[in-house]
Design a protein around this motif. Structure first.
Motif: not given
Length: 171
Positions: A118-122, A126-130, A147-149
């Motif tokens: 869900r954090e990745i989906s958000i 929101e078109q933000k890096p994660f 580990h995903i950037k």
């Protein structure tokens, strides 16, 4: 006369040399290294084509990432995979052709943490890096920590065109 002595000395030197051959296992090492370099160069070329076609505002040093055994996955704005580096097969058993056109959710399963997903989906919405570590699934059904950037990618006009993820197996 001077050249004759020189030629004799060179002949003696070459006659006393022993031929040093490489063991067969070094051929195997070279072949795998050469294959990795060839794939990296091909992937870098394909990525540069995607950058040019979509007029990315930002670029990355793809060659350095690929040399570091980082898997690169690019999706379109609708989250359909349009590129996966060839080294993805070492990470999860899939070849790029098997993942292109699919959603990155294809790597998730019942042990994938819903909260992190869900954090990745958000971040994507929101078109933000994660920067997250998530449990993913290999083609054979086994699991691995990934580990995903991930980053949204915008074109020179500021429009979202792609998402890019740099992935490694987490310790």
């Amino acid at each position: 006369m001077e050249f004759k002595e020189y030629e004799k000395a060179i002949a003696r030197y070459h006659n006393n040399m022993t031929l040093m051959s490489l063991p067969l296992n070094s051929w195997s090492f070279y072949t795998s290294f050469f294959g990795k370099i060839r794939n990296s160069v091909g992937d870098t070329s394909l990525l540069e084509t995607i950058v040019a076609q979509n007029k990315w505002k930002t670029t990355w040093s793809f060659n350095e990432q690929l040399q570091d055994d980082t898997v690169i996955v690019v999706t379109d704005a609708n989250l359909k995979i349009v590129f996966a580096s060839k080294n993805i097969i070492e990470m999860n058993g899939y070849v790029p052709e098997e993942v292109i056109g699919n959603s990155p959710k294809m790597f998730q399963g019942k042990l994938t943490n819903d909260k992190i997903s869900r954090e990745i989906s958000i971040a994507v919405k929101e078109q933000k890096p994660f920067d997250k570590v998530i449990i993913n699934y290999c083609k054979d059904g086994s699991i691995y920590k990934c580990h995903i950037k991930g980053y949204p990618v915008f074109n020179t006009k500021g429009k979202l065109t792609n998402f890019i993820a740099f992935e490694k197996i987490a310790a």
